[in-house]
Design an enzyme around this catalytic site. Structure first.
Site, PDB file in Angstrom:
ATOM      1  N   ARG A  36     -10.406 -11.297   2.649  1.00 52.60           N
ATOM      2  CA  ARG A  36     -11.348 -12.298   2.141  1.00 52.60           C
ATOM      3  C   ARG A  36     -10.724 -13.694   2.131  1.00 52.60           C
ATOM      4  NH1 ARG A  36     -11.993  -9.212  -3.505  1.00 52.60           N
ATOM      5  NH2 ARG A  36     -11.710  -7.477  -2.050  1.00 52.60           N
ATOM      6  N   LYS A  86       0.834  -1.202   0.000  1.00 56.44           N
ATOM      7  CA  LYS A  86       0.000   0.000   0.000  1.00 56.44           C
ATOM      8  C   LYS A  86       0.869   1.254   0.000  1.00 56.44           C
ATOM      9  CE  LYS A  86      -3.852  -1.798   2.818  1.00 56.44           C
ATOM     10  NZ  LYS A  86      -4.967  -1.637   1.864  1.00 56.44           N
TER      11      LYS A  86
HETATM   12  N1  BES Z   1      -8.008  -3.677   4.862  1.00 56.46           N
HETATM   13  C1  BES Z   1      -8.249  -3.276   3.514  1.00 56.46           C
HETATM   14  C2  BES Z   1      -9.559  -2.507   3.356  1.00 56.46           C
HETATM   15  C3  BES Z   1      -9.620  -1.150   3.997  1.00 56.46           C
HETATM   16  C4  BES Z   1      -9.357  -0.023   3.237  1.00 56.46           C
HETATM   17  C5  BES Z   1      -9.956  -1.000   5.314  1.00 56.46           C
HETATM   18  C6  BES Z   1      -9.415   1.224   3.815  1.00 56.46           C
HETATM   19  C7  BES Z   1     -10.022   0.254   5.903  1.00 56.46           C
HETATM   20  C8  BES Z   1      -9.750   1.371   5.138  1.00 56.46           C
HETATM   21  C9  BES Z   1      -8.315  -4.488   2.599  1.00 56.46           C
HETATM   22  O1  BES Z   1      -7.532  -5.553   2.973  1.00 56.46           O
HETATM   23  C10 BES Z   1      -7.829  -4.046   1.266  1.00 56.46           C
HETATM   24  O2  BES Z   1      -6.695  -3.702   1.158  1.00 56.46           O
HETATM   25  N2  BES Z   1      -8.694  -4.092   0.271  1.00 56.46           N
HETATM   26  C11 BES Z   1      -8.338  -3.682  -1.053  1.00 56.46           C
HETATM   27  C12 BES Z   1      -8.900  -4.677  -2.014  1.00 56.46           C
HETATM   28  C13 BES Z   1      -8.492  -4.444  -3.433  1.00 56.46           C
HETATM   29  C14 BES Z   1      -7.035  -4.821  -3.611  1.00 56.46           C
HETATM   30  C15 BES Z   1      -9.361  -5.246  -4.331  1.00 56.46           C
HETATM   31  C16 BES Z   1      -8.950  -2.301  -1.290  1.00 56.46           C
HETATM   32  O3  BES Z   1     -10.103  -2.094  -0.915  1.00 56.46           O
HETATM   33  O4  BES Z   1      -8.257  -1.434  -1.822  1.00 56.46           O
HETATM   34 MN    MN Z   2      -5.533  -5.355   2.237  1.00 57.84          MN
END
Ligand code: BES
Ligand code: MN
Ligand code: ZN
Length: 495
Positions: free
Chosen positions: A352, A278
């Site tokens: 997931r 990230k």
């Molecule tokens: N933990 C994150 C989701 C999240 C984002 C929680 C912002 C709280 C605040 C999750 O694991 C994630 O990174 N999801 C990705 C999925 C994507 C790669 C399809 C996302 O939502 O960007």
């Molecule tokens: Mn994630």
């Protein structure tokens, strides 16, 4: 913090939250009592000096003797007062009361709102308000000062002041007190830094909880997770120096259970994104990615304390999602506990994958309902913002009941669809499915993915990525963890 219920004449709090309606002439029992005690000073402020109008979120401080301070607190107009507004009013008043000099104990009176329309959001009884007031007071008082050199003022006692104290009010106050504890517990654990709140640490916390509340506890370590064939979960964990833990706690009532429910909480103790790392700003709050796990560990304590007649299972797959030489990669193909295969399209869609195994595990528990709570998708923030939780599932009756309960609990939810068409988004040529699709319908697609890993015909999924943690304070909760859905879930389990 102690919680008491008392008749008004018996009050012993140093600070009193006293409500005033904006458009309503009738004053409350507490107002009348304090007005008399102050030789009419309260009425004077309103009627003679017109200093205080009782508007929504309006407050006015008044010392009536050396040991008693009153915080006049506006409820606004009767037909505008929703449960949520009431919660905002109480949380706001609690914050102000706490910051008044020498506040050690806060007294609060109960409010009922019977507006003409039969709208559950606007109508509430004194029993309802006892529960809400205790939760909202504690939301307002919450601060995490573990790492501050200057510790914050602590409130020792909270008193509910009501002349007509019924058994129902007492019981409702008790639910409110344990619910507010669960929220505080969860927020403390979410606020804890990820280098301390590791999978092992949270598993130890779960162990302690089990001991204290006499729950059955199964804590699986890495090798036992392997033996359970949770290879999807294991893959996510493999980039971290912290070994994964899988926690399963069970509360069993003394009687035959009225129903059996499993709660699954996403437990990523830090989400760096894995190899698909990230950016810094997105990673900043990712210690909160175990909010689901922290929430269900809070909830089971309340259910045990309240001696609920349901059987409750709490399940968390705890690990860290890191970037390293041993981390799982794009293109890897994982076999989940239920035998389905997953092609890794993006290592940042790790929640997931861990939930896939946690949900499969629940298939063996023989429960009536499975509910998962997860900070799952950034997409839910785009769709619903930071005050509405996304609700999805495979059983409309369960979804309807849950959303109704959220309204009664002063929390916002909105249903998002899971349609079969979504499977095209995750189509893989070499595995049963990929873990991510494109940018479209991210929240629903994630939920469709999860639906492949449960056999339950009453499975509900809560996406709290937008609501678990606030970057900016709102009227009810300050910046930081919110404890979202804990009130709703406890009320749902008890109903
Ligand atoms: N933990 C994150 C989701 C999240 C984002 C929680 C912002 C709280 C605040 C999750 O694991 C994630 O990174 N999801 C990705 C999925 C994507 C790669 C399809 C996302 O939502 O960007
Ligand atoms: Mn994630
Ligand atoms: Zn995550």
């Amino acid at each position: 913090m102690r919680f008491l219920t008392k008749k008004i004449e018996e009050l012993s709090s140093d600070t009193l939250i006293c409500f005033v309606w904006e458009d309503y002439k009738q004053t409350s029992d507490l107002f009348n009592y304090l007005n008399k005690l102050s030789q009419g000073e309260l009425i004077k402020q309103i009627e003679t000096y017109k200093i205080f109008k009782g508007e929504f979120l309006e407050t006015y401080k008044l010392a009536i003797d050396e040991n008693t301070k009153v915080l006049l607190t506006g409820l606004g107009k009767k037909d505008k007062l929703t449960r949520q507004r009431f919660s905002q009013i109480v949380a706001n008043a609690a914050r102000i009361a706490k910051n008044m000099t020498k506040t050690n104990s806060i007294g609060i009176e109960l409010v009922e709102n019977k507006s003409e329309c039969n709208n559950i959001i606007k109508n509430f009884t004194k029993e309802d308000s006892a529960k809400m007031a205790l939760c909202s007071l504690r939301i307002g008082l919450y601060e995490f000062d573990k790492y501050l050199s200057d510790k914050k003022q602590k409130i020792e006692t909270i008193e509910i002041l009501e002349n007509n104290l019924t058994k129902e009010i007492e019981h409702s106050a008790e639910i409110g007190a344990y619910t507010s504890f669960a929220m505080k517990f969860t927020k403390d654990l979410v606020n804890e830094q990820a280098q301390i709140a590791t999978p092992e640490y949270i598993a130890n916390v779960a162990c302690q909880i089990a001991k204290e509340h006499k729950l059955e506890a199964k804590i699986y370590d890495k090798n036992q997770i392997k033996d359970l064939n949770m290879n999807a979960f294991l893959a996510v964990s493999q980039g971290s120096i912290h070994e994964p833990k899988f926690v399963h706690l069970t509360y069993k009532p003394k009687c035959t259970p009225r129903k059996k429910i499993a709660l699954v909480g996403k437990g990523i103790t830090f989400d760096a994104g894995g190899m698909n790392i990230k950016p810094a700003t997105s990673m900043l709050t990712m210690k909160d990615d175990m909010t689901g796990a922290a929430s269900v560990l809070g909830i089971i304590q309340a259910i045990a304390k309240l001696e609920s007649d349901i059987e409750l299972h709490v399940v968390c797959a705890l690990c860290e999602n890191m970037t390293s030489g041993s981390a799982y990669k794009q293109g890897d193909i994982l076999t989940a506990m239920n035998g389905k295969t997953i092609e890794i399209d993006n290592t940042d869609a790790e929640g997931r994958i861990t939930l896939a195994d946690a949900l499969s595990y629940c298939d063996k528990l023989n429960v009536d309902e499975v509910i998962d709570i997860a900070t799952l998708t950034g997409a839910v923030i785009v769709s619903l913002g930071s005050n509405i939780t996304g609700v999805m599932g495979n059983n409309q009756e369960q979804i309807d009941k849950f959303i109704e309960t959220s309204k009664k609990s002063a929390e916002n939810t909105w249903q998002m669809p899971i349609l079969d068409e979504l499977k095209d988004n995750l189509k893989s040529n070499i595995a049963d499915m990929k873990n991510t699709g494109g940018r479209q319908a991210g929240t629903s697609t994630a939920a469709w993915f999860l639906s492949n890993f449960t056999k339950s015909n009453a499975w509900l999924h809560l996406d709290i990525a937008g609501t678990a943690y606030l970057d900016k304070s709102n009227k009810e909760t300050l910046q930081g963890p919110t404890g979202v859905m804990i009130r709703t879930l406890i009320n749902y389990l008890l109903s």
